[in-house]
Design a protein around this motif. Structure first.
Motif, PDB file in Angstrom:
ATOM      1  N   SER A   9       0.838  -1.204   0.000  1.00  0.00           N
ATOM      2  CA  SER A   9       0.000   0.000   0.000  1.00  0.00           C
ATOM      3  C   SER A   9       0.867   1.246   0.000  1.00  0.00           C
ATOM      4  CB  SER A   9      -0.945  -0.005   1.202  1.00  0.00           C
ATOM      5  OG  SER A   9      -0.205   0.100   2.405  1.00  0.00           O
ATOM      6  N   GLY A  10       2.019   1.200   0.652  1.00  0.00           N
ATOM      7  CA  GLY A  10       2.947   2.329   0.615  1.00  0.00           C
ATOM      8  C   GLY A  10       3.488   2.560  -0.786  1.00  0.00           C
ATOM      9  N   ILE A  11       3.823   1.491  -1.482  1.00  0.00           N
ATOM     10  CA  ILE A  11       4.305   1.613  -2.863  1.00  0.00           C
ATOM     11  C   ILE A  11       3.206   2.147  -3.763  1.00  0.00           C
ATOM     12  CG2 ILE A  11       5.066   0.273  -4.869  1.00  0.00           C
ATOM     13  CD1 ILE A  11       6.609  -1.503  -2.942  1.00  0.00           C
ATOM     14  N   ARG A  12       1.978   1.672  -3.539  1.00  0.00           N
ATOM     15  CA  ARG A  12       0.859   2.128  -4.360  1.00  0.00           C
ATOM     16  C   ARG A  12       0.619   3.617  -4.142  1.00  0.00           C
ATOM     17  NH1 ARG A  12      -4.527   2.575  -2.950  1.00  0.00           N
ATOM     18  NH2 ARG A  12      -4.042   1.401  -1.086  1.00  0.00           N
ATOM     19  N   GLU A  13       0.637   4.062  -2.898  1.00  0.00           N
ATOM     20  CA  GLU A  13       0.373   5.480  -2.622  1.00  0.00           C
ATOM     21  C   GLU A  13       1.529   6.368  -3.052  1.00  0.00           C
ATOM     22  OE1 GLU A  13      -0.378   5.516   1.532  1.00  0.00           O
ATOM     23  OE2 GLU A  13      -2.346   4.567   1.349  1.00  0.00           O
ATOM     24  N   THR A  14       2.762   5.866  -2.978  1.00  0.00           N
ATOM     25  CA  THR A  14       3.921   6.694  -3.290  1.00  0.00           C
ATOM     26  C   THR A  14       4.211   6.777  -4.788  1.00  0.00           C
ATOM     27  OG1 THR A  14       4.881   6.003  -1.188  1.00  0.00           O
ATOM     28  CG2 THR A  14       6.353   7.052  -2.752  1.00  0.00           C
ATOM     29  N   TYR A  15       4.134   5.652  -5.486  1.00  0.00           N
ATOM     30  CA  TYR A  15       4.576   5.629  -6.883  1.00  0.00           C
ATOM     31  C   TYR A  15       3.461   5.378  -7.892  1.00  0.00           C
ATOM     32  CZ  TYR A  15       9.146   5.250  -4.707  1.00  0.00           C
ATOM     33  OH  TYR A  15      10.257   5.469  -3.953  1.00  0.00           O
ATOM     34  N   ILE A  16       2.671   4.364  -7.673  1.00  0.00           N
ATOM     35  CA  ILE A  16       1.714   3.953  -8.700  1.00  0.00           C
ATOM     36  C   ILE A  16       0.595   4.974  -8.871  1.00  0.00           C
ATOM     37  CG2 ILE A  16       0.062   2.169  -9.361  1.00  0.00           C
ATOM     38  CD1 ILE A  16       1.899   0.145  -8.034  1.00  0.00           C
ATOM     39  N   GLN A  17       0.007   5.440  -7.783  1.00  0.00           N
ATOM     40  CA  GLN A  17      -1.115   6.381  -7.866  1.00  0.00           C
ATOM     41  C   GLN A  17      -0.719   7.697  -8.524  1.00  0.00           C
ATOM     42  OE1 GLN A  17      -4.269   5.810  -7.178  1.00  0.00           O
ATOM     43  NE2 GLN A  17      -4.914   7.902  -7.638  1.00  0.00           N
ATOM     44  N   PRO A  18       0.341   8.398  -8.067  1.00  0.00           N
ATOM     45  CA  PRO A  18       0.614   9.699  -8.678  1.00  0.00           C
ATOM     46  C   PRO A  18       1.269   9.628 -10.055  1.00  0.00           C
ATOM     47  CG  PRO A  18       2.155   9.311  -6.893  1.00  0.00           C
ATOM     48  CD  PRO A  18       1.181   8.175  -6.895  1.00  0.00           C
ATOM     49  N   TYR A  19       2.013   8.568 -10.347  1.00  0.00           N
ATOM     50  CA  TYR A  19       2.763   8.548 -11.600  1.00  0.00           C
ATOM     51  C   TYR A  19       2.123   7.713 -12.704  1.00  0.00           C
ATOM     52  CZ  TYR A  19       6.443  10.703  -8.878  1.00  0.00           C
ATOM     53  OH  TYR A  19       7.154  11.547  -8.078  1.00  0.00           O
ATOM     54  N   ILE A  20       1.239   6.797 -12.375  1.00  0.00           N
ATOM     55  CA  ILE A  20       0.653   5.948 -13.404  1.00  0.00           C
ATOM     56  C   ILE A  20      -0.855   6.128 -13.478  1.00  0.00           C
ATOM     57  CG2 ILE A  20       0.291   3.571 -14.168  1.00  0.00           C
ATOM     58  CD1 ILE A  20       3.015   2.906 -12.988  1.00  0.00           C
TER      59      ILE A  20
END
Length: 158
Positions: A33-44
């Motif tokens: 969930s940390g990876i999703r909130e940090t990288y996937i959500q804002p950049y993809i």
């Protein structure tokens, strides 16, 4: 769990294994969930959703356009593969011609000067590369006039 053997059932019902499964799952969920909130959500996800929202439904490519695009891509890859094969054919042909030409040239040289003279020529070149001790009659294995065999041509035949 009834289908598993007894030793595996006892291993899986062990409190340590149960704790590790639950703790590992919680830790993995936290990190993902940390990876999703940090990288996937804002950049993809956010850029893709804004791109899809900005285009209207009439501007979206339909199935026929996608099929044509896939067909053009397939044909272009086939043409590039054909071009690669043609280039490789000509390169390999050139290498083969050089190789067989050198083999025929060497054979013609041996035919013209004779096997013994060609052997002498190659032996003299090899001896010159090694310091020339064998063919100049110095402290080599046999110079001019040493022994019955070396008296004729100035080199030792084995």
């Amino acid at each position: 769990m009834d289908m598993l053997p007894e030793n595996l059932q006892t291993l899986l019902t062990n409190p340590t294994i149960t704790y590790l499964k639950s703790h590992t799952q919680e830790t993995l969920t936290t990190h993902l969930s940390g990876i999703r909130e940090t990288y996937i959500q804002p950049y993809i996800i956010a850029p893709l959703s804004s791109l899809l929202a900005s285009t209207s439904t009439s501007a979206m490519p339909d199935l026929m356009q996608l099929l044509i695009l896939a067909l053009v891509l397939f044909i272009s890859l086939k043409v590039l593969d054909y071009a690669r094969r043609v280039i490789m054919f000509w390169v390999m042909l050139a290498f083969r011609l050089v190789f067989w030409g050198s083999v025929l040239g060497l054979g013609f040289y041996v035919y013209r000067v004779g096997v013994e003279n060609a052997g002498e020529g190659f032996g003299a070149r090899a001896a010159a590369g090694n310091g020339g001790a064998g063919s100049r009659g110095g402290s080599g294995w046999g110079g001019a006039g040493t022994g019955a065999r070396g008296a004729k041509k100035g080199y030792n035949r084995w």
